[in-house]
Design an enzyme around this catalytic site. Sequence first.
Site, PDB file in Angstrom:
ATOM      1  N   ASP A  20      25.408  41.714  35.012  1.00 31.35           N
ATOM      2  CA  ASP A  20      26.344  43.081  35.255  1.00 31.35           C
ATOM      3  C   ASP A  20      26.715  43.454  33.748  1.00 31.35           C
ATOM      4  O   ASP A  20      26.661  42.634  33.005  1.00 31.35           O
ATOM      5  CB  ASP A  20      27.489  42.838  36.253  1.00 31.35           C
ATOM      6  CG  ASP A  20      28.217  41.514  36.018  1.00 31.35           C
ATOM      7  OD1 ASP A  20      28.082  40.772  34.561  1.00 31.35           O
ATOM      8  OD2 ASP A  20      28.894  41.144  36.890  1.00 31.35           O
ATOM      9  N   ASN A  70      38.045  37.493  44.869  1.00 30.83           N
ATOM     10  CA  ASN A  70      37.741  38.196  46.139  1.00 30.83           C
ATOM     11  C   ASN A  70      36.286  37.777  46.738  1.00 30.83           C
ATOM     12  O   ASN A  70      35.974  38.397  47.671  1.00 30.83           O
ATOM     13  CB  ASN A  70      38.352  39.677  45.947  1.00 30.83           C
ATOM     14  CG  ASN A  70      37.159  40.253  44.984  1.00 30.83           C
ATOM     15  OD1 ASN A  70      36.085  39.596  44.443  1.00 30.83           O
ATOM     16  ND2 ASN A  70      37.239  41.576  44.867  1.00 30.83           N
TER      17      ASN A  70
HETATM   18  C1  GLP Z   1      33.449  38.849  36.818  1.00 37.40           C
HETATM   19  C2  GLP Z   1      32.128  38.855  36.627  1.00 37.40           C
HETATM   20  C3  GLP Z   1      31.631  37.869  37.314  1.00 37.40           C
HETATM   21  C4  GLP Z   1      32.173  36.583  37.257  1.00 37.40           C
HETATM   22  C5  GLP Z   1      33.624  36.722  37.775  1.00 37.40           C
HETATM   23  C6  GLP Z   1      34.320  35.284  37.724  1.00 37.40           C
HETATM   24  O1  GLP Z   1      34.464  39.956  37.269  1.00 37.40           O
HETATM   25  N1  GLP Z   1      31.720  40.148  36.860  1.00 37.40           N
HETATM   26  O2  GLP Z   1      30.362  37.873  37.140  1.00 37.40           O
HETATM   27  O3  GLP Z   1      31.575  35.489  37.940  1.00 37.40           O
HETATM   28  O4  GLP Z   1      34.176  37.721  37.374  1.00 37.40           O
HETATM   29  O5  GLP Z   1      34.960  35.111  36.334  1.00 37.40           O
HETATM   30  P1  GLP Z   1      35.829  33.963  36.023  1.00 37.40           P
HETATM   31  O6  GLP Z   1      34.519  32.979  35.793  1.00 37.40           O
HETATM   32  O7  GLP Z   1      36.344  34.426  34.690  1.00 37.40           O
HETATM   33  O8  GLP Z   1      36.764  33.721  37.102  1.00 37.40           O
END
Ligand code: GLP
Length: 242
Positions: free
Chosen positions: A67, A136
Amino acid sequence: MQIIKAKDYKDMSRKAAGILAAQIIMKPDCVLGLATGSTPVGIYEQLIQWHKTGSLSFAGVRTVNLDEYKGLAPGHEQSYRYFMDDHLFSHVDIDKKATHTPDGLAEDEAAECRRYDEVIRQMQGVDMQLLGLGHNGHIGFNEPAEAFQKGTHCVTLTESTIQANSRLFERIEDVPRQAYTMGIKTIMGAKKILLVVSGQDKAGILREACFGPVTPKVPASVLQLHPDVTLVGDAEALSLIG
Ligand code: GLP
């Protein structure tokens, strides 16, 4: 789903990095689907370390990221392109031309989604997709929805995601409200999926994703239908399912 239990974040990072490294060693020109966020940072550090000690080369590896924020330039410190350069690509022998992220500055949204799907198609799919888990249940930026989205699309981020990701921005107003993300069909098309989850705050949503109903309201629940998923979690994240 194979579940690998790690003691803590460091152990999780090392175990997951080992799985990615094995993939690279077995198929040096593999296509890796990569993820951003805090969870994979330790994995990338471990991979860099193995590269520096000479046991791992990325020379033939090709990558596609899940993304990118819409509206952020590649050089913006909070863009996912910058994150990948900073946390992995600039420290290993990968050919940067073989690394792909959606273009956050693309003028034509639909054309950018088509372009990114075509990039993945031309690579003949993803060998191993690394995934983190949103609070979520989102994967990539596939937010809870009424239906699973197929290909690359532009999403409006939920308030909870904006809130969670604001920790990396100076002010919450600076968090982009939209992002490009690979779709669920593309993620599910990866030959192997490596899901990494860390921390008590993810334990509840991880249980829902693994053992709740398969529903687009918990996007990660779709992974229950994939034939080759490995979950590497630390003790806290796995505390409700381990
Ligand atoms: C972000 C990214 C995801 C990621 C998620 C969790 O928004 N778009 O690809 O896996 O949130 O992030 P974190 O690993 O910082 O908890």
